[in-house]
Design an enzyme around this catalytic site. Structure first.
Site, PDB file in Angstrom:
ATOM      1  N   CYS A  62      20.065   7.922 -15.370  1.00 26.51           N
ATOM      2  CA  CYS A  62      19.181   8.851 -16.094  1.00 26.51           C
ATOM      3  C   CYS A  62      17.709   8.500 -15.930  1.00 26.51           C
ATOM      4  O   CYS A  62      17.282   7.390 -16.261  1.00 26.51           O
ATOM      5  CB  CYS A  62      19.551   8.871 -17.584  1.00 26.51           C
ATOM      6  SG  CYS A  62      18.457   9.926 -18.563  1.00 26.51           S
TER       7      CYS A  62
ATOM      8  N   ARG B  54      14.912   8.249 -19.588  1.00 24.35           N
ATOM      9  CA  ARG B  54      15.193   7.276 -20.641  1.00 24.35           C
ATOM     10  C   ARG B  54      13.997   6.806 -21.453  1.00 24.35           C
ATOM     11  O   ARG B  54      14.161   6.048 -22.399  1.00 24.35           O
ATOM     12  CB  ARG B  54      15.919   6.071 -20.033  1.00 24.35           C
ATOM     13  CG  ARG B  54      17.356   6.364 -19.709  1.00 24.35           C
ATOM     14  CD  ARG B  54      18.045   5.130 -19.148  1.00 24.35           C
ATOM     15  NE  ARG B  54      17.862   4.988 -17.712  1.00 24.35           N
ATOM     16  CZ  ARG B  54      18.089   3.862 -17.038  1.00 24.35           C
ATOM     17  NH1 ARG B  54      18.453   2.780 -17.686  1.00 24.35           N
ATOM     18  NH2 ARG B  54      17.927   3.824 -15.726  1.00 24.35           N
TER      19      ARG B  54
ATOM     20  N   TRP C 195      16.761  17.618 -22.117  1.00 21.81           N
ATOM     21  CA  TRP C 195      16.294  18.884 -21.538  1.00 21.81           C
ATOM     22  C   TRP C 195      16.373  18.730 -20.020  1.00 21.81           C
ATOM     23  O   TRP C 195      16.497  17.624 -19.488  1.00 21.81           O
ATOM     24  CB  TRP C 195      14.866  19.215 -21.995  1.00 21.81           C
ATOM     25  CG  TRP C 195      13.914  18.074 -21.868  1.00 21.81           C
ATOM     26  CD1 TRP C 195      13.194  17.702 -20.762  1.00 21.81           C
ATOM     27  CD2 TRP C 195      13.592  17.128 -22.901  1.00 21.81           C
ATOM     28  NE1 TRP C 195      12.453  16.587 -21.038  1.00 21.81           N
ATOM     29  CE2 TRP C 195      12.663  16.210 -22.333  1.00 21.81           C
ATOM     30  CE3 TRP C 195      13.969  16.965 -24.239  1.00 21.81           C
ATOM     31  CZ2 TRP C 195      12.134  15.143 -23.068  1.00 21.81           C
ATOM     32  CZ3 TRP C 195      13.434  15.900 -24.952  1.00 21.81           C
ATOM     33  CH2 TRP C 195      12.529  15.009 -24.373  1.00 21.81           C
TER      34      TRP C 195
ATOM     35  N   GLU D 107      17.253  19.512 -11.040  1.00 23.65           N
ATOM     36  CA  GLU D 107      18.705  19.567 -11.289  1.00 23.65           C
ATOM     37  C   GLU D 107      19.223  20.966 -11.001  1.00 23.65           C
ATOM     38  O   GLU D 107      20.322  21.149 -10.491  1.00 23.65           O
ATOM     39  CB  GLU D 107      19.013  19.215 -12.752  1.00 23.65           C
ATOM     40  CG  GLU D 107      18.625  17.805 -13.149  1.00 23.65           C
ATOM     41  CD  GLU D 107      19.066  17.521 -14.585  1.00 23.65           C
ATOM     42  OE1 GLU D 107      18.243  17.753 -15.503  1.00 23.65           O
ATOM     43  OE2 GLU D 107      20.217  17.102 -14.773  1.00 23.65           O
TER      44      GLU D 107
HETATM   45  N1  ARG Z   1      22.658  17.668 -13.736  1.00 20.70           N
HETATM   46  C1  ARG Z   1      23.361  18.330 -14.790  1.00 20.70           C
HETATM   47  C2  ARG Z   1      23.158  19.842 -14.669  1.00 20.70           C
HETATM   48  O1  ARG Z   1      22.454  20.284 -13.811  1.00 20.70           O
HETATM   49  C3  ARG Z   1      22.913  17.873 -16.166  1.00 20.70           C
HETATM   50  C4  ARG Z   1      22.868  16.390 -16.391  1.00 20.70           C
HETATM   51  C5  ARG Z   1      22.015  15.989 -17.574  1.00 20.70           C
HETATM   52  N2  ARG Z   1      20.647  16.399 -17.423  1.00 20.70           N
HETATM   53  C6  ARG Z   1      19.690  16.231 -18.323  1.00 20.70           C
HETATM   54  N3  ARG Z   1      18.500  16.676 -18.023  1.00 20.70           N
HETATM   55  N4  ARG Z   1      19.895  15.644 -19.474  1.00 20.70           N
HETATM   56  O2  ARG Z   1      23.647  20.629 -15.442  1.00 20.70           O
END
Ligand code: ARG
Length: 358
Positions: free
Chosen positions: A65, A68, A233, A238
């Site tokens: 992560c 953090r 968030w 991602e």
């Molecule tokens: N990578 C995952 C997604 O695209 C979520 C993982 C957690 N991500 C976060 N920003 N807390 O759905």
């Protein structure tokens, strides 16, 4: 887990917890109680503040992560007392609503009882269905094809759209898994549009506001909470560089490149790279426009370096998994790329679990 392993993990965590929270004077008495509980019942219950702090240390120890820096600030809902399936669904809906907060996302975890065999089958509380067509092609999110099939087996009606929110599936040990549709009012979807390349808007892409992981085990002091959904968030990449771009996800780079008028046959045109950047810009732009909190990868990397320095100042070794921390675009432009990291697994932590339907 053997009693010995549990004992060791309990002791290690309680020592850390009482030391970091300046409660050392209370440790010995507490440790005696925990030991006698393990002797008598083979397990023990964490006190409220021990569980609360444990969820946060578990985040601090999450090597993959990048977010953090904010490990201390997570809302913790302790729902260990619940055991009816309807209450569990209600609390999951509340989590979605509270965490989403109209777009001003709040990091949140809901912890369910560790000893009642509660399992949430969804990988995340919010997610899009994936449907395999007769010709083998997939509509929706390929990542969720198997899970979607499970939903359909239970009687959920497939809607065959590219962005259908899946129902929640919850099981209590020894009983049949139950499903509920998530109320529309608490789901926030963000339409993806580009600030200047209007043709990208034709693709009618969307994503959901809040990534709430629901298939990992929270381990604190040797106690394993298999149902403990948590969220932060989104970081833009991602969605823009993985969920919408990976070939085994929505695989949209060829379509975006076409919309941009790029030459897909000329390798030197860097069409994939250029499409990737524009798609990521569209994600950040659209979330901001919709009033949904999101962070770009440059800022997230800076925050992670700040986290590393802060941890070192407080005398702790930061553990991290470089291949996960470095964002999937523009890696070498960020300090994290040039930083050595050690992927040593600590507890408390969040661990993968097997798919519940296997
Ligand atoms: N990578 C995952 C997604 O695209 C979520 C993982 C957690 N991500 C976060 N920003 N807390 O759905």
């Amino acid at each position: 887990m053997t009693d010995i392993a549990l004992r060791e993990k309990a002791k290690a965590y309680l020592q850390l917890c009482y030391r970091e929270l300046n409660k050392e004077d209370l440790f010995e008495e507490r440790w005696l109680k925990v030991q006698s509980s393990i002797d008598e019942k083979g397990t023990y219950e964490l006190l409220d503040f021990e569980l609360d702090y444990g969820t946060k240390v578990a985040w601090r120890n999450s090597n993959k992560c990048i977010g953090r820096l904010f490990w201390r600030s997570m809302e913790v809902f302790d729902k260990r007392a619940l055991d009816s399936i309807d209450d569990i669904f209600d609390v999951l809906f509340e989590h979605i609503d509270f965490a989403t907060n109209g777009g001003n996302i709040r990091s949140t975890i809901t912890v369910f009882n560790a000893h009642k065999g509660i399992r949430i089958w969804n990988p995340q509380l919010l997610g899009f269905a994936g449907y395999r067509q007769e010709d083998g092609s997939i509509v929706g999110d390929p990542k969720h094809v198997e899970f979607t099939e499970e939903c359909v087996k239970l009687g959920w009606e497939p809607k065959m759209g590219p962005f259908d929110i899946l129902p929640l599936l919850v099981q209590i040990e020894g009983r049949k898994v139950q499903w509920r549709e998530i109320p529309k009012e608490i789901i926030k979807l963000v339409p993806i549009e580009h600030p200047s390349i209007k043709a990208i808007n034709d693709l009618k892409l969307k994503w959901y506001s809040t990534p709430i992981i629901s298939n990992m085990t929270l381990e604190v002091g040797g106690i394993k909470f298999m149902a403990a959904p948590f969220n932060g968030w989104y970081m833009g990449t991602e969605i823009g560089a993985r969920n919408l771009a990976d070939e085994d996800r929505y695989n949209l780079l060829p379509l975006v490149a076409e919309k941009m008028g790029l030459n897909l046959h000329d390798k030197n045109s860097l069409w994939k790279d250029r499409a990737l950047i524009e798609l990521n810009q569209a994600v950040l732009y659209s979330f901001r426009k919709a009033g949904v909190k999101i962070i770009d990868h440059n800022s997230a990397s800076k925050q992670f370096m700040q986290f590393m320095r802060q941890e070192e100042k407080e005398g702790r070794n930061v553990t991290a998994n470089w291949s996960w921390i470095v964002p999937p675009v523009s890696g070498s432009t960020m300090e994290v790329f040039h930083t050595e990291m050690h992927d040593i697994i600590k507890s408390p932590n969040y661990f993968y679990q097997e798919d519940a339907w296997v």
